[in-house]
Design an enzyme around this catalytic site. Structure first.
Site, PDB file in Angstrom:
ATOM      1  N   TYR A 108      20.113   4.457 -64.051  1.00  0.00           N
ATOM      2  CA  TYR A 108      20.029   4.504 -62.577  1.00  0.00           C
ATOM      3  C   TYR A 108      18.585   4.690 -62.119  1.00  0.00           C
ATOM      4  CZ  TYR A 108      19.985   6.684 -57.932  1.00  0.00           C
ATOM      5  OH  TYR A 108      19.682   7.011 -56.634  1.00  0.00           O
TER       6      TYR A 108
ATOM      7  N   THR B 213      14.604   7.730 -54.788  1.00  0.00           N
ATOM      8  CA  THR B 213      15.070   9.044 -55.211  1.00  0.00           C
ATOM      9  C   THR B 213      13.956   9.777 -55.957  1.00  0.00           C
ATOM     10  OG1 THR B 213      16.495  10.052 -56.891  1.00  0.00           O
ATOM     11  CG2 THR B 213      16.090   7.724 -57.137  1.00  0.00           C
ATOM     12  N   ASP B 214      14.067  11.100 -56.034  1.00  0.00           N
ATOM     13  CA  ASP B 214      13.113  11.865 -56.849  1.00  0.00           C
ATOM     14  C   ASP B 214      13.365  11.658 -58.345  1.00  0.00           C
ATOM     15  OD1 ASP B 214      15.479  13.317 -57.050  1.00  0.00           O
ATOM     16  OD2 ASP B 214      14.623  15.234 -56.410  1.00  0.00           O
ATOM     17  N   GLU B 215      14.521  11.055 -58.685  1.00  0.00           N
ATOM     18  CA  GLU B 215      14.848  10.892 -60.109  1.00  0.00           C
ATOM     19  C   GLU B 215      13.901   9.917 -60.811  1.00  0.00           C
ATOM     20  OE1 GLU B 215      19.007  10.672 -61.059  1.00  0.00           O
ATOM     21  OE2 GLU B 215      19.571  11.642 -59.177  1.00  0.00           O
TER      22      GLU B 215
ATOM     23  N   LYS C 270      16.027   2.191 -60.018  1.00  0.00           N
ATOM     24  CA  LYS C 270      15.422   2.551 -58.731  1.00  0.00           C
ATOM     25  C   LYS C 270      13.895   2.472 -58.825  1.00  0.00           C
ATOM     26  CE  LYS C 270      17.036   3.796 -55.402  1.00  0.00           C
ATOM     27  NZ  LYS C 270      17.546   3.041 -54.209  1.00  0.00           N
TER      28      LYS C 270
HETATM   29  P1  NAD Z   1      26.492   5.424 -51.872  1.00  0.00           P
HETATM   30  O1  NAD Z   1      26.847   5.105 -53.278  1.00  0.00           O
HETATM   31  O2  NAD Z   1      27.287   6.465 -51.146  1.00  0.00           O
HETATM   32  O3  NAD Z   1      26.557   4.104 -50.977  1.00  0.00           O
HETATM   33  C1  NAD Z   1      25.930   2.916 -51.371  1.00  0.00           C
HETATM   34  C2  NAD Z   1      26.302   1.839 -50.355  1.00  0.00           C
HETATM   35  O4  NAD Z   1      25.622   0.637 -50.738  1.00  0.00           O
HETATM   36  C3  NAD Z   1      27.804   1.528 -50.320  1.00  0.00           C
HETATM   37  O5  NAD Z   1      28.242   1.433 -48.979  1.00  0.00           O
HETATM   38  C4  NAD Z   1      27.898   0.175 -51.036  1.00  0.00           C
HETATM   39  O6  NAD Z   1      28.987  -0.628 -50.588  1.00  0.00           O
HETATM   40  C5  NAD Z   1      26.547  -0.451 -50.690  1.00  0.00           C
HETATM   41  N1  NAD Z   1      26.143  -1.445 -51.696  1.00  0.00           N
HETATM   42  C6  NAD Z   1      26.120  -1.293 -53.048  1.00  0.00           C
HETATM   43  N2  NAD Z   1      25.712  -2.438 -53.635  1.00  0.00           N
HETATM   44  C7  NAD Z   1      25.459  -3.321 -52.626  1.00  0.00           C
HETATM   45  C8  NAD Z   1      24.999  -4.666 -52.593  1.00  0.00           C
HETATM   46  N3  NAD Z   1      24.738  -5.334 -53.728  1.00  0.00           N
HETATM   47  N4  NAD Z   1      24.830  -5.271 -51.397  1.00  0.00           N
HETATM   48  C9  NAD Z   1      25.096  -4.592 -50.243  1.00  0.00           C
HETATM   49  N5  NAD Z   1      25.568  -3.329 -50.215  1.00  0.00           N
HETATM   50  C10 NAD Z   1      25.735  -2.696 -51.398  1.00  0.00           C
HETATM   51  O7  NAD Z   1      24.937   5.796 -51.875  1.00  0.00           O
HETATM   52  P2  NAD Z   1      24.150   6.992 -51.179  1.00  0.00           P
HETATM   53  O8  NAD Z   1      24.340   8.224 -51.968  1.00  0.00           O
HETATM   54  O9  NAD Z   1      24.441   6.988 -49.723  1.00  0.00           O
HETATM   55  O10 NAD Z   1      22.646   6.511 -51.423  1.00  0.00           O
HETATM   56  C11 NAD Z   1      22.006   5.609 -50.529  1.00  0.00           C
HETATM   57  C12 NAD Z   1      20.580   5.365 -50.998  1.00  0.00           C
HETATM   58  O11 NAD Z   1      19.881   6.606 -51.086  1.00  0.00           O
HETATM   59  C13 NAD Z   1      20.460   4.727 -52.379  1.00  0.00           C
HETATM   60  O12 NAD Z   1      19.389   3.810 -52.338  1.00  0.00           O
HETATM   61  C14 NAD Z   1      20.153   5.890 -53.301  1.00  0.00           C
HETATM   62  O13 NAD Z   1      19.450   5.474 -54.447  1.00  0.00           O
HETATM   63  C15 NAD Z   1      19.317   6.770 -52.390  1.00  0.00           C
HETATM   64  N6  NAD Z   1      19.322   8.191 -52.661  1.00  0.00           N
HETATM   65  C16 NAD Z   1      20.493   8.880 -52.764  1.00  0.00           C
HETATM   66  C17 NAD Z   1      20.487  10.265 -52.990  1.00  0.00           C
HETATM   67  C18 NAD Z   1      21.760  11.071 -53.059  1.00  0.00           C
HETATM   68  O14 NAD Z   1      21.705  12.278 -53.340  1.00  0.00           O
HETATM   69  N7  NAD Z   1      22.928  10.502 -52.782  1.00  0.00           N
HETATM   70  C19 NAD Z   1      19.255  10.928 -53.124  1.00  0.00           C
HETATM   71  C20 NAD Z   1      18.077  10.187 -53.002  1.00  0.00           C
HETATM   72  C21 NAD Z   1      18.120   8.827 -52.775  1.00  0.00           C
END
Ligand code: NAD
Length: 348
Positions: free
Chosen positions: A157, A132-134, A161
């Site tokens: 968080y 993430t950019d965070e 990350k």
């Molecule tokens: P989300 O919270 O919607 O989904 C996370 C998924 O990971 C879920 O299906 C959960 O069951 C699974 N999970 C969690 N812990 C687990 C474990 N220990 N083993 C296996 N599966 C596990 O997340 P998202 O928003 O889709 O984000 C996905 C990725 O993208 C993350 O790595 C997040 O840091 C990154 N990201 C998200 C955003 C955003 O705006 N949502 C932006 C940049 C980066």
């Protein structure tokens, strides 16, 4: 390509699974623990495809990972599984450290052992770690994050990350794993768990509940439509260079208050309230999140220039589509709303 996707039942992961299977013709195994944030209904479009498989498992569990790798034999990993909600990380950081740090370590070690036992696979193998950019902390009113911005995370968080990113790059440098890292800005779109700003405001607005805005709503985020993100990740997997980092953003900076007001107006158009009372009346300014970063913005010119990706969906079109989707898909979010009804988290 045979891609092992972790976290494929989440918001971005399910968009990635749909894109890889339906648009790119890849074969995938979705390895997901199915935490509160997962929704298998997000995978309805691919669930019956012969190119889609699912295995429930935890990225912190080495035995489960090893079994998944040995039976599926991937030639790429797209690692999305994570605990993702900043407010929850403020209330309880342990699951964030476990999944986002120990989970990355366990996965990297699994991949290292897997490739050591299959040296022929190693040259073409790819490990794309999603971040993430965070991790870069907060910007002032000027400037953008790039691939070389220093790490300065503010929340449990983003700190977890950041640790995962460092592990992934170190396993590349030390053990030669073909690691690529993608740092992306805020995503929005259909199928996002209704604890995050956009779906929370849509559902509260629909139900005539207060619309909480942290502080003065002046925090700025750079918004990217989730399907544009999925296309970016598919592009990096296919054409990215091991050892490289790619910053991904939507070139769509908006202050939180502007996002909330736009959602109010879209809802008023699509589903007017009784007496046509504007939903902006429901906005409530609440105590700010502790450690709330002021501004994030991404300069995504590297991935545009080197890999030919660029965001295709404007913020206005994407947000209209997202509001429409939540209006139509109560069957998707109704059960989640019973699990989490929008109460304030992360006061610190
Ligand atoms: P989300 O919270 O919607 O989904 C996370 C998924 O990971 C879920 O299906 C959960 O069951 C699974 N999970 C969690 N812990 C687990 C474990 N220990 N083993 C296996 N599966 C596990 O997340 P998202 O928003 O889709 O984000 C996905 C990725 O993208 C993350 O790595 C997040 O840091 C990154 N990201 C998200 C955003 C955003 O705006 N949502 C932006 C940049 C980066």
């Amino acid at each position: 390509m045979r891609v092992l996707v972790t976290g494929g039942a989440g918001f971005i992961g399910s968009a990635v699974c749909r894109h890889l299977v339906l648009d790119l013709g890849d074969t995938i195994l979705n390895f997901d623990k199915l935490t509160y944030a997962a929704n298998p209904a997000s995978l309805a479009e691919v669930a019956s495809s012969p190119r889609y498989g699912f295995r429930q498992g935890d990225v912190c569990n080495a035995a489960q990972l090893k079994a998944a790798f040995e039976s599926f034999e991937p030639d790429a990993v797209l690692h999305l599984a994570a605990e993702t909600h900043v407010d929850r990380s403020i209330d309880s950081a342990r699951p964030f450290v476990e999944t986002n740090v120990m989970g990355v370590f366990t996965l990297l070690e699994t991949v290292r052992a897997y490739l050591a036992s299959r040296p022929a696979l190693a040259p073409g193998f790819r490990f794309l770690h999603l971040s993430t950019d965070e991790v870069f902390g907060s910007l002032g009113d000027q400037g953008h994050f790039t691939e070389t911005s220093p790490y300065q995370p503010s929340s449990p968080y983003s700190a977890s990350k950041a640790a995962g990113d460092h592990l992934a790059r170190a396993w590349g440098a030390t053990y030669g794993l073909p690691v690529m890292v993608a740092n992306c800005s805020n995503n929005y779109g259909p199928r996002q768990f209704p604890e995050k700003l956009v779906p929370l405001i849509i559902l509260n607005g629909l139900e005539g509940k207060p619309l909480p805005v942290y502080g003065a709503g002046a925090n700025v985020r750079d918004w990217l439509y989730v399907e544009d993100h999925a296309r970016a990740l598919g592009t990096i997997l296919a054409r990215g260079t091991p050892g490289e980092t790619y910053a991904i953003g939507g070139r769509a900076e908006r202050a939180n208050l502007a996002v909330v007001e736009t959602i109010c107006d879209l809802l008023d158009d699509a589903a007017p309230r009784l007496g046509n009372t504007p939903r902006r009346d429901l906005i409530q300014f609440v105590t700010d999140r502790p450690g709330h970063d002021h501004r994030y913005a991404i300069d995504c010119s590297k991935i545009e220039r080197e890999l030919g990706w660029k965001p295709q969906v404007s913020f206005e079109d994407g947000l209209r589509e997202t509001v429409r989707w939540y209006l139509d898909r109560g069957d998707w979010w109704g059960p989640l709303r019973e699990r989490y009804d929008g109460q304030r988290l992360g006061r610190g």
